[in-house]
Design a protein around this motif. Sequence first.
Motif: not given
Length: 434
Positions: A1-2, A76-83, A85-92, A107-115
Amino acid sequence: MRKDVIKSLIAIKQSEIPFDVIERDIKLPIERKKIITVPGVRRCGKSTLMEIAINMLVESGVSRENILWLGFDDERLRSMTSEDLDEVIVAYMEMFPNIPIKDVYMFFDEIQLIKNWEYFVLRVYKTYCKNMYVCGSNATMLSTELSSALRGYPLEYETYPLSFNEYCRFTGINTNSYLEQDRVRLRIAFEEYNRESAFPEIVLTPSKSEQLKLLHGYFDTMLLKDLAEHYKISNIGVVRYFVKRIMANLTKPTSINGIYKDIKSQGLKVGKDDLYLWANYICDIFMFVRISKYDRSLVKEQKSLDKYYCIDNGMRSAVLMPQSNDNGKNLENTVFMQLNRIKLPSDKISYYQGDTECDFVIQRGDSVVQLIQVTWDMSNEDTREREISGIREASVATGCDNLLIVTKDEEAVITYEDKQINIVPAWKWLLQNV
């Protein structure tokens, strides 16, 4: 589970605080309530700058639980889309339900990998949290597009491989001693710095063979992932040759049309427009920085040939193999990279070319504030005459009398006809201009 993966990555990073890092000359601001962006070439220390900022926050009393760090280069996060990304806030929030999200430092590192990531960052910043730091290796994603998407919200702190001052800090060289033996070490360190790589990991790697492997790995990753994969270039062999040609022409005006004719003469297929696009892309990924010819006419300036400077002397040497005449080229590249580090937002760096040449014209707003000539050695009388004539002609053309020649080790103040010229050793100039 992501979501569990995200929680694990956040917890691992929190457990490493405070980070064991070597200080850099540049420091990211804390408590500015801005989106802080940290663009730069791969492996130059962008993540370290964010870790230094976290250490500063913790020293000021911020709890490590208030730090949300996520690196999007995890496979493991490479398949993420911009939609997603809310999972990051929810997980925290599930991890720390009692911490208000407005008090979190993200702090978001190499976030440009997500369109389309920038729209997520803007929404979170405007709605939930004012403490945001993002870094990545693609100039277009972290400059042009970001500025338009975020409409003036970000503060940008472009990052480079180590300056000479930082190189000395990393290698334990004392830059403040007046003892002759320490000054000798400093001069030796400068020659190594000018010749070798300034990427932090390379500087901290003692084995020369391992350094070479790492540098080839950096180059291939930039070429294959940042350039070919990101910009969907399939002609890998030609793009590799193109990049090497730009590298080989370091410090000289470069004709993209000339390279096109050369490639065509070898029977290789490539469009001329493609090469001009590639020239933009290699600067977008920070492999090169280019400057134009100085001209009072904007039209003439745009028609002139650009010069390309490489992000790292050591990587260029690893790719091309060292040449016997590279000291001077390396020094000009070293000086330019430092000028690029310290320039103000209103500054522009160009080169002068008339009957003679001057390496760097520094403009601040509408005024030329300094002219800089770079040469390894001026002991030869013809070389000395050429360098001095070049900077004097540029002085007459631009109206600037702040004249500097940077050399390996000569130091003097000379008067040539009606112009006073300062000559300074490169190691001293580099340490004075931090």
